[in-house]
Every structure is written in C-alpha cells, then in structure tokens.
Design an enzyme around this catalytic site. Structure first.
Site, PDB file in Angstrom:
ATOM      1  N   SER A 135     -69.266  89.460  32.285  1.00 12.42           N
ATOM      2  CA  SER A 135     -70.221  88.540  32.352  1.00 12.42           C
ATOM      3  C   SER A 135     -69.747  87.635  33.691  1.00 12.42           C
ATOM      4  CB  SER A 135     -69.779  87.200  31.357  1.00 12.42           C
ATOM      5  OG  SER A 135     -70.690  86.062  31.751  1.00 12.42           O
ATOM      6  N   GLY A 136     -70.879  87.551  34.584  1.00 13.77           N
ATOM      7  CA  GLY A 136     -70.690  87.050  36.171  1.00 13.77           C
ATOM      8  C   GLY A 136     -70.250  88.019  37.082  1.00 13.77           C
ATOM      9  N   THR A 140     -77.492  90.728  35.985  1.00 17.58           N
ATOM     10  CA  THR A 140     -78.924  90.052  35.925  1.00 17.58           C
ATOM     11  C   THR A 140     -79.660  90.158  37.411  1.00 17.58           C
ATOM     12  OG1 THR A 140     -78.391  88.608  34.186  1.00 17.58           O
ATOM     13  CG2 THR A 140     -80.182  87.913  35.433  1.00 17.58           C
ATOM     14  N   ASN A 185     -69.414  82.110  34.175  1.00 19.21           N
ATOM     15  CA  ASN A 185     -70.696  82.419  34.917  1.00 19.21           C
ATOM     16  C   ASN A 185     -71.539  81.116  34.519  1.00 19.21           C
ATOM     17  OD1 ASN A 185     -72.790  83.464  36.092  1.00 19.21           O
ATOM     18  ND2 ASN A 185     -73.073  85.293  34.610  1.00 19.21           N
ATOM     19  N   SER A 188     -75.046  82.782  32.736  1.00 16.15           N
ATOM     20  CA  SER A 188     -74.673  83.943  31.884  1.00 16.15           C
ATOM     21  C   SER A 188     -75.913  84.203  30.959  1.00 16.15           C
ATOM     22  CB  SER A 188     -73.412  83.531  30.962  1.00 16.15           C
ATOM     23  OG  SER A 188     -73.035  84.621  30.234  1.00 16.15           O
ATOM     24  N   SER A 189     -76.191  85.442  30.883  1.00 14.21           N
ATOM     25  CA  SER A 189     -77.155  85.789  29.790  1.00 14.21           C
ATOM     26  C   SER A 189     -76.424  85.861  28.573  1.00 14.21           C
ATOM     27  CB  SER A 189     -77.758  87.451  30.146  1.00 14.21           C
ATOM     28  OG  SER A 189     -78.255  87.170  31.475  1.00 14.21           O
ATOM     29  N   GLY A 416     -71.921  91.339  29.215  1.00  8.52           N
ATOM     30  CA  GLY A 416     -70.947  92.196  29.424  1.00  8.52           C
ATOM     31  C   GLY A 416     -69.709  91.908  28.462  1.00  8.52           C
TER      32      GLY A 416
END
Length: 1009
Positions: A135-136, A140, A185, A188-189, A416
């Site tokens: 993540s981060g 994306t 993040n 973050s998704s 992630g």
C-alpha cells in the site's frame, strides 16, 4: 528537471534526455561508463553482480536519486514511487514509446503498455498486466497511466473517444467511494479492482468491464487513529453546496458525525476534498449517471452519516429505544423506507421457531451492532451498484462489434500486502489475495521459466525460489483450511464465538509450520502474542491476526427484519471472496501476463528519501532476485519451433511458403539463412531460444520490411507443455495419496511395505517439527506430541534436551548472581503478595552494604573486634517515650546486630535472642525487632524505619536464621515497651508519607497510596 537515459539499438553511448522548466527536450550524449556509474543500469539483467541483493538495491537507489523510477528485469517493470510529479507522462512521451521495441528505449510504464498492446495485436491473444506492491507503492497511479496511454494512442472514432473518457473518469469515482487515507497512504485502495479493456480487430478500445473484490466495509463504522473514512464523505461535506447539504440535512463539520471522528483526521494537507468533489461530480456525468441517480447516490451516502448519529437508550427492563428521532426521520426519508419499520428493525430482531415468527427486543449492544451492520451493508451494496452502473456505461456495444474475435487487456490493481498494528479479518483476506497473486507469479514466471528450460534440455543455473503453495493450501484447502473452518464455525448450531473459532484452528492446524497461536507457541513467541491471535508465516513475513470480529465479519448478515427493510442477502464473506479470487486466478491464467512491481521507497511519503531496509523487504517478497537470476541464467526470448517458423518463414526462400520437414530442421535452416551466430541462440527440443534482444529486433525489422510482399494472414501460436506437466503432477499426486491412504489403513500394523512410507513420513515430520520447536529455556514445558512409534524416543530426547539446557544455564550463572538469586528467592518467600513495596524493592539490586567503609566510625569497628560487619544501613529509631526519631546505623555481623549512634554502640541484638521481626503490609519502611521480655538488658522491642526495608529484613532474617519468624501485619503492629508495657503502631494510607504520634498514644504511620 527530469532525466531519463535511453539505449538505442546498436549504439555504445547513452543518450541523456533533459527537460527544462519550459518543457523543451534536448538530447545530450554521455559515455556509457560515466552514466552507468552515476545512474546504474536500466535493466537489472545487465548487472555484473546479478546474484547480489545489495547490488540490485544500490542500482535502484542510484536511479531513484536521479528521478529514474523505472527499471527492467527482462520484461518485468520495477517502479519506485517518487512521491512527486515528474515531467515524463506527456503526450510527446507517449508518441516516443509508441511502436518502439521494448528494449530500444529507456524503461517506462508506457513501454510496457505498448509492448502488451502490440503482443495482443500480433498474436491475437488476451493479455493482462498485473500490478503489485505494498500500500502506497503507486499501484493505482500505474494503472491510471496505462489506461491513459491506451485512450490517447489507440485508434478511435467518436464512440471510442467517449469510451476512453469513461474509462479514465471511472478512476476518480471508484477512488472517491473505495479509497481512504490509511496510516501508510493518503489514497489507499480499500478494495481490489480488475479491469478488462476490450479491443476490436483494428486495435481500438470498444468496451470495458470492472470486477471489484472485498471492499473494506468495516471502515465505514470504524477507523484507526490517523486514518479516515472513504473520501466521498469528506468530499460531500466540503464540496457540496449549501442547498444540497440542506436537502440532505447535513452540516459541513465532519466532527459532527460519529462515523468520521474515530480516526481524528478530518483534513488532509495533501488532498483538497472540495476540488476532488468537483472532479467526482464531473466524472459521474461523463460516465452517464443521470441527475436523479446522482441524487439517490448522495441520499444513501448521507443516510450512512445519519445512521452513525442514531443513538439508543435503554429502558428499565433492558429494552432499547431510539433517542434521536430527528436522525431516524431523516434516515427513513433518505433511504425511502417506512420510519416505523426502520425504527422497529433497529431495536428488535425477528426469530423463527417451529414455523412461528417471534419479535424479540435488542439490548443496547445488539442495537448498536445492528446499526453498524446496516451502515456497512448499505454502503457495500451501494458500491456494488456503482460498479455495475460503470460497467453498463463501458459495455461493448453490439452496433460496433459482435464481440466475436474481440481481444482483451486486463489490468489488475489490488491491495498490497498489509501488516498493521492490529490485523483483523480484512487484512487476512487482503494478504490471502497477495499470497494467491504471488503463487500465480511464481507459476507463470519463475517456475515455468525453470521447468521450460529443463524440458527443452537447455543448460542453465538452477534457481531456488520461494514456493508459497503451502500457505495458500493452509488458508483455502477444503475442510482443513482456515476459510473452511471459519465457515463451519459460522454455520455450526449452538453457541459459537471468535474464541471457539481459534480453538478449532488450534485443534485442526496445530503443528502446521506456518501457523502459530499463543497456546501452540513457545515461550518467546507467547510474550509478543495475545491469547486472541493466531500467526501466519506469509511469503512476505509473519503476521498476527486478532480473531475478534472474524465470525461477525464473515457472516456479514443483518437481522431478518433489517433485511426485509433493505431486501438484501449475503453469503459468508470469506468464501465469497475465495470464490471470486479463484475466478480471478482463472481469468489471469487464461491470459499472457506482464508485470509491474511497485516499490515504496519510504513510509513517510517524502520525495528523495530511500529507506534501504524497507526496500530490501519489498525486493524479497516481490521475488525480484529470483526473477533476475532466472532471466540472467537464460535467454531473453523463446518460441516454439512451429510459432517461430510460422512467423518468420517468409525471410528464407527454403522455408517459404511451407516447410515440409521436421520443425527443428526448418528453424535451423531459417536461422542459418539469417546469419545467427552460435552464441546468439540455442535450439531446444521443441523451441528456439534467443539470447540477445537485438538479435530478435533485427529479425523483426526484416519481417516488417518483408510484409508488403506478403499476402497471407500472419498467425502466431504459443503452445507450451503445461498440459503434460499438469498430467504428470496429477499422476504423481495420485500415487502419493494412494501410498498415504494405504499406510494410514495399516498404521497400527508392524512395519511392512504397506505402511513403510506412511510411518516414515510421520516420523520424519515429527522430527522436523521437533527441530523447529525445541524449547528455548528450562521454563518452557512445551513439547510436540509424538506419534505412537516414537513415544520412547521422544521421552529420551526430551530428557536429553532438558539436561543440556540445565547444564548450559548453570554454567552461565556467576557466583555473585547466584548470591543475588538466593536473596531474592528468600525475599519472595517473605514478602510476595503481602507487602505493597515488594515489587519495587525486589526489583532493585541487593547491595553488600548501604554504608561505605568510611561512614562506619573506626572506634565502633575496634569495639566489635573480630566480629566483621557484613552489612550496614542507615535507619531511624523511634524512642519508647514520645516516639522521637533518632538517626542510627544498623550494623549486621554473623551473630548479632548493633545500633550505633556516631561513635557509640547504643544497643546490641543477639540473633539467638531475637523472637521475631514485624513489618506492615503497606509501602512504608517501618519494622519492629521483637526482643524477649525477661531479658533485663533489653529495653523492650526495637522500632526502626529504613528506606531499604525489603533488602534489610531479608539479609537480617537470613543471617539470624529467622526467615520463618518474619510477620507481615496488616493494619497495626503491637510491640513491647519497657517494663512489659505494650505499644501499638497504626498503619494507614494517605497522600503523603508521615510518621507521628497519634491518638491514644499510638504511633501513626501514613503510607502513600
């Protein structure tokens, strides 16, 4: 200024591109050696020390320092998040990479996008780009850049231009409703996304479809500190106009809503919620949402906020009622449901027993849970509807294409690997997904690369790689996997809870090398694990999961009357996610993969900062070193003889138009005609392997030049050996299963051919497990349960191991520490759980003396003669008359103790005459030495105070042999004054330490709370 090196084919120099402040590009030439020393190599395969992880990370660091965020490992693109805007994504850059061979220009996301697109066009086979990373790390953003490239560079007409806009505009909408700020993040998704972009025979985009996975619905009702809810809530409050907020009965302050305050992060310096609101509203319009649909969407978002502010009260009989009627009225209006039905649904539950329905009131906790469950269900359903609406707008139109022969490029942008301070059901599913993707990466690249070379008889270095199939099986295996156990526990009748789920895991999975709980762990691991956690050893490292909420989140069910209000039904979340993930794996397996490996350079999201430890961890779990070793050990390009000959046979008169001999002979004839050198290629059993990209490029250029003369349809086929390998593995697995089943049946018989494999396997497994789980200290009593055939051996090994640990421990204990331990043991026997100051007193080091030699008067030492002072400490003696405090020194010898005032010995206490020692149970330092009444030399008991009372009393009791004569008295201590009179010391707690004469002539001692 942004710089990017470029290696043109056949050139020994590196072209260095500089972009000035006005965006103009100028090309400068530098020597290859200088540029390589400064910015590293653009493909890790070119590293001299390709087996060195340090060399790989150093190359990444150099390129990152020069804003060169992309690097290749063969055909894999490694991307490092720069955390800043770079001037490298313009339309001019897209044109620079369009139609250019993959290795002819500097690494870029556009190069991979173009290479995937051209492979789809030439081979007419579906492709997919798998983007992975923490993540981060920029996953994306990478997917957005790929979509942008296709919408700009592909051939389009009016309809296709609209489709391209919708593809691009779907991103801000999905980010608003599915992304949130997390600790790592700001964007973050919180869901997984797989997007198919469909192309017609001309290579034009004609449709699209999105699959979403596991939206983190729990974020709707709870956020960790420093995190936020989904972006759309803040965008609505900050960007919506006053009339809209009035219609929705909302106010602008996010702090007014319970679902937005838990993370304590209403604003972000890096994000403008007001500007993003405008972007989202425009995107919804471009995608095709009507004003009515947008209003309904916002009504539901507002209803979630009102639902969070709905409060409950509790009646005298425990029934629950709603105390915020205004909120429930707004909520019913926004959701379009009956207010009384909604009120009843939030405060009652409907039960069915023997065919009859009963209404039962909810208690306060159940009502709060029902409210939160409704909020999560409403938001989750809304998100699913939103994705369906976007898919409708992206759907392939029959008027433009029948769909037959349509090819696809898939983009996988999924969460992630996550390791948080508190990991729950969501992190479990996220990390399970990453395990499956890593398994797919292994299967499609590392494993297939090695097996293919071995099958073809091409010599190369064997590469050891991490096979995480054992973890995937641990999670997803039927009947024995964690998800199956979780579903079974959810569906089991009777009382079930998260703890019973954990116990079931321990019973079923105990002994698995990748599974640990507090109960199953060794002593060292237990200290860092709670009793409500289980640990999985993932390919990326160890993660502890807290089981609290697992069953509720997996059930994901509402009360029956809440379902009737919203008319919704859901299956178990984990199984639903598992099935969706299996379908995704099938989709990805059916396509030719390309990979983007995203790396996060630091956790602080700072540009220019490169955290080597963090990067090393990501390099490990992304499998970059394994992939590099495979690429360096082998060839850059390989094709089966049939496909290679079919594509390039026009370049040789002997193979054109058809070759009628053996395929291998035809390929050999073709490459000899093209002038291939021996070191440039190898012929396998069914494929040709080409070592250098430039060899292939020259062949491809020759084919492109030949194409005008060709009037036939060019086809390319890729036929691997997967079917035979899978069949072989199935046969081996079946044979192994037969051996194990037969051995299990004969397991109680004597060792024989029928059970030898099974018994050997059981014994070997036990010994391997024992080697990994041997007790680390003499206090650790854990020992794996042995199979029946190894019980005697296990007992013998256990005794040997314990004896060995005891010997090692005894050798390490020094004499001074042995003395300390003996004193601490005695102190524990006397004071533990009895005196308040025991934990502080016993935690300090016991000294040989609290008085320096110079502090004891020489005259006193001479008076004592041969009786050496073993311990000395300053005390305060309280007189029998008026309890006046007198400073004294208490000196202990081997046979007696003396009270000293400067140069004079005031009192001697013989150990044989000492009747006992009394102390209070509080934290004061008072103690009394009880003396015999009939001794005229003694003037009653001795009342003393010492700051080191635990240490002093322990040493005195040991020297006098009076350990069993120490009395810890709560409340008060009685002692004898002169001539047989009795005195009393009262002990109380207070705000300050005090010793004074109290009422009735008692001595009052006040101890701190």
């Amino acid at each position: 200024m942004h710089c990017a090196p470029c290696w043109p084919t056949g050139c020994n120099c590196i072209y260095w591109k500089e972009v000035d402040v006005e965006g103009r590009v100028r090309i400068v030439m530098e020597s290859a050696l200088t540029a390589r020393d400064r910015v590293g190599v653009q493909d890790f395969v070119l590293l001299e020390k390709y087996n060195s992880e340090a060399a790989l990370i150093e190359n990444l660091r150099r390129r990152f320092g020069e804003n060169l965020i992309y690097t290749y490992i063969g055909s894999v693109l490694v991307s490092v998040n720069p955390y800043k805007e770079l001037e490298m994504y313009s339309k001019q850059q897209m044109e620079r990479y369009r139609g250019v061979s993959f290795y002819e220009i500097s690494p870029h996301i556009y190069a991979l996008s173009d290479n995937t697109y051209r492979a789809m066009r030439t081979e007419r086979k579906d492709q997919c780009i798998m983007i992975s990373g923490e993540s981060g790390a920029g996953k994306t953003e990478a997917s957005k850049k790929i979509l942008l490239y296709y919408t700009v560079t592909c051939p389009i007409n009016e309809h296709m231009a609209t489709l391209g806009d919708r593809l691009l505009q779907s991103n801000p909408v999905l980010e608003a409703f599915g992304n949130a700020k997390t600790f790592r993040n700001d964007n973050s998704s919180r869901f997984g996304k797989y997007m198919d972009v469909q192309f017609d025979f001309r290579g034009a985009p004609v449709g699209g479809h999105i699959l979403n996975y596991l939206l983190e619905k729990s974020r709707v009702v709870h956020q960790n500190h420093g995190e936020r809810n989904f972006h759309i809530f803040y965008q609505l409050l900050d960007g919506g106009d006053d009339d809209l907020l009035t219609t929705l009965a909302l106010e602008r302050n996010p702090q007014s809503y319970n679902y937005l305050v838990k993370g304590n992060c209403p604003r972000l310096s890096s994000v403008s919620d007001k500007n993003n609101w405008k972007v989202v509203m425009k995107a919804l319009s471009v995608i095709g949402f009507t004003e009515e649909e947008v209003q309904k969407l916002l009504d539901i978002i507002a209803s979630v906020l009102h639902l969070g502010n709905t409060q409950f009260g509790e009646g005298e009989e425990g029934e629950t009622y709603i105390t915020t009627e205004t909120q429930i009225t707004h909520l019913a209006k926004l959701l379009g449901v009956d207010v009384s039905a909604l009120r009843d649904a939030l405060t009652h539950k409907k039960l069915t027993a023997k065919g009859e329905e009963m209404i039962s009131p909810l208690n306060f906790e159940q009502a709060m849970s029902a409210r939160d469950a409704l909020a999560k269900a409403v938001y989750g359903r809304t998100f699913t509807w939103l994705v369906e609406k976007i898919n409708q707008s992206l759907a392939l139109k029959e008027i433009y294409h029948s769909g037959k022969g349509c090819t696809v490029i898939g983009l996988l942008d999924i969460y992630g690997f996550e390791v948080l301070q508190h990991n729950s059901f969501e992190q479990f599913c996220i990390n399970y997904c990453n395990e499956k993707l890593q398994q797919l990466f292994i299967e499609l690249t590392l494993r297939s690369e090695q097996e293919e070379y071995e099958t073809e008889g091409i010599a190369w270095e064997t590469v050891q790689y991490i096979d995480n199939k054992i973890i995937c099986d641990l999670i997803e295996e039927k009947h024995k996997g964690i998800i199956s156990i979780l579903d079974e526990e959810c569906l089991r009748p009777g009382e079930t809870c998260d703890v019973s789920f954990l116990e079931k895991l321990e019973d079923t999975l105990g002994g698995h090398p990748h599974f640990v709980t507090h109960k199953l762990a060794n002593g060292k691991t237990r200290r860092v694990m709670s009793r409500e956690e289980f640990r999985l050893l993932h390919y990326a490292g160890e993660v502890n999961y807290n089981v609290n909420g697992f069953l509720d989140k997996n059930n994901d069910l509402l009360n029956r009357n809440l379902k009737e209000v919203r008319t919704m039904q859901m299956d178990e979340a984990a199984t639903q996610f598992k099935n969706s993930l299996m379908k995704l794996m099938e989709i990805l397996m059916s396509k030719e993969p390309s990979y983007v490996r995203c790396i996060k350079p630091n956790d602080a999201k700072q540009p220019g900062r490169f955290d080597e430890v963090l990067v090393r961890h990501q390099v490990k779990y992304l499998g970059l070193m394994e992939n590099l070793r495979v690429r360096r050990a082998g060839f850059a390009y390989r094709r089966c003889f049939e496909a290679f000959l079919q594509r390039y046979k026009p370049l040789c008169p002997e193979t054109w138009p058809n070759w009628h001999g053996r395929l291998a002979d035809g390929v050999s004839t073709l490459v000899n005609h093209l002038g291939y050198k021996a070191e440039e290629y190898k012929l396998g059993r069914s494929k040709i392997f080409i070592r250098f990209p430039k060899t292939l490029f020259s062949t491809e250029d020759a084919l492109q030049a030949k194409k005008p003369e060709i009037v036939i349809t060019i086809q390319s086929a890729w036929r691997g050996m997967k079917a035979r390998r899978r069949a072989k593995r199935r046969r081996q697995a079946a044979e192994l299963i037969r051996k194990l089943i037969k051995g299990f049946i004969y397991r109680h018989e004597e060792y024989c051919p029928e059970n030898e494999y099974f018994l050997d396997h059981v014994r070997c497994s036990f010994l391997k497990n024992l080697r990994k789980n041997l007790p680390k200290s003499v206090l650790d009593q854990n020992w794996p349960t042995p199979p029946p055939s190894l019980v005697e051996t296990s007992d013998h090994l256990r005794r040997l191991h314990m004896r060995n640990m005891v010997m090692k421990y005894c050798r390490r204990v020094q004499p001074e520490w042995k003395k300390q331990m003996m004193q601490k043991v005695i102190a524990s026997e006397i004071f533990k759980d009895q005196k308040d100051s025991y934990p502080q007193g016993v935690g300090r080091l016991f000294l040989d003396s609290r008085l320096e030699r110079e502090q004891i008067n020489l005259k006193v030492v001479q008076t004592l003669g041969n009786d050496k002072v073993q311990y000395g400490v300053s005390v305060v003696k309280y007189d029998r008359r008026g309890f006046k405090p007198r400073p004294r020194q208490l000196l202990l010898t081997n046979t007696f103790a003396v009270l000293v005032e400067r140069t004079k010995i005031k009192q001697r206490v013989d150990y044989t005459a000492l009747r006992g020692i009394s102390v209070s149970s509080l934290s004061d330092g008072m103690f009394v030495l009880h003396m015999p009444n009939e001794d005229n030399k003694q003037k009653g008991d001795v009342v003393l105070h010492c700051d080191h009372v635990i240490e002093l009393v322990t040493k005195l009791a040991m020297m006098a042999g009076k350990v069993n004569y120490v009395n810890v008295s709560p409340g008060s201590i009685r002692f004898v004054l002169a001539r047989g009179k009795e005195g009393i010391i009262d002990f109380v707690r207070g705000s300050e330490l005090k010793v004074a004469k109290g009422k009735r002539g008692h001595l009052l001692v006040v101890s701190l709370f």
